[in-house]
Design an enzyme around this catalytic site. Structure first.
Site, PDB file in Angstrom:
ATOM      1  CG  HIS A 164      -2.170  -0.820   1.217  1.00 43.79           C
ATOM      2  ND1 HIS A 164      -2.364  -2.050   0.125  1.00 43.79           N
ATOM      3  CD2 HIS A 164      -3.363  -0.769   1.690  1.00 43.79           C
ATOM      4  CE1 HIS A 164      -3.310  -2.406   0.452  1.00 43.79           C
ATOM      5  NE2 HIS A 164      -4.208  -1.847   1.112  1.00 43.79           N
ATOM      6  CG  HIS A 223       2.316  -3.116   6.641  1.00 45.53           C
ATOM      7  ND1 HIS A 223       2.844  -4.323   6.159  1.00 45.53           N
ATOM      8  CD2 HIS A 223       1.398  -2.729   5.721  1.00 45.53           C
ATOM      9  CE1 HIS A 223       2.206  -4.608   5.150  1.00 45.53           C
ATOM     10  NE2 HIS A 223       1.107  -3.668   4.870  1.00 45.53           N
TER      11      HIS A 223
END
Length: 271
Positions: A164, A223
């Site tokens: 992303h 993340h």
């Protein structure tokens, strides 16, 4: 049409004042640093954006390159053709060749997206292990990939570079570079072509806002810091290596706004 014109004029003024092509890379890095610090400090409240199934993630980010490609393709084609005719006084054949050259930018972007996402998956599979709860008496199974692990209802733990952060940063920067062509484009405001270009421009601006917002959500909720930092650094490197280096060379797709000699008449999209 009047609302579209006012909206487009406002967005052009905002872009001219903010200078996103210069400041967006630093903003993206700052978002990763601040967002990661808030996440690691457990200072981020739960919101619908923390769920991967939120509508923006499912219907936009998961197909981010398709959205970017779908809007940039007609925008680059139309603006490049008009720019070639008005600035360089090219005939139809040369103008079309210039359009095809500039559209190859999208092929380059597609190749970058494909290779980088493939590399991320390879690294995650290479560094990962699977935690799968087998049934009583069942032998322990080894899983070579994340997909195999998930098929066995396991949890895969590997170094997951943030796709992303990579893709959203690259798409946002690419859009900002391409809409710069409006600085050198002259089109009659009363023409239908002006409305089409303005509509595409507004759509690209709002799409960029979505990408930056979802980039922020990724920094806040998902993340590890190293995974996000590496993802955005790869995105910035892809942008810099193309628009700031390769596209300046003769044998390349070229920039959306070629250098205009000082003796040439300055064109303005708002005329």
């Amino acid at each position: 049409m009047e609302r579209v014109e006012r909206c487009g004029r406002g967005l052009r003024a905002a872009l001219a004042a903010v200078g996103p092509r210069r400041r967006l890379p630093l903003l993206l890095l700052a978002i990763v640093l601040l967002g990661s610090a808030l996440k690691d400090g457990d200072l981020v409240p739960d919101t619908p954006m923390s769920n991967k199934r939120n509508p923006l993630n499912v219907y936009f980010v998961k197909v981010a390159w398709a959205w970017t490609l779908w809007l940039l393709l007609p925008f680059i084609a139309i603006t490049t053709y008009q720019f070639a005719k008005s600035k360089f006084l090219y005939g139809p054949t040369k103008s079309i060749l210039m359009v095809l050259r500039r559209l190859s930018t999208l092929l380059v972007g597609t190749a970058i997206w494909y290779l980088c996402t493939g590399l991320f998956i390879y690294i995650e599979n290479l560094t990962g292990t699977c935690s799968a709860a087998g049934g009583p008496g069942e032998p322990h199974r080894l899983h070579a990939t994340k997909r195999e692990c998930h098929q066995d209802n396991g949890v895969w733990t590997g170094f997951d570079i943030s796709g992303h952060c990579f893709l959203l940063s690259y798409c946002a920067l690419m859009i900002m570079e391409e809409v710069a062509v409006l600085e050198g484009l002259s089109i009659d405001q009363n023409s239908k072509l002006h409305v089409v270009i303005n509509s595409l421009f507004i759509s690209l601006c709002f799409l960029t806002m979505i990408w930056v917002f979802m980039f922020l959500c990724t920094a806040l909720y998902f993340h590890d810091f190293s995974q996000k930092l590496l993802g955005v650094l790869i995105g910035l490197s892809a942008w810099y290596g193309t628009y700031r280096f390769w596209y300046l060379k003769p044998f390349s797709p070229g920039l959306p706004l070629p250098n205009i000699p000082l003796s040439s008449k300055k064109y303005s999209y708002s005329r």
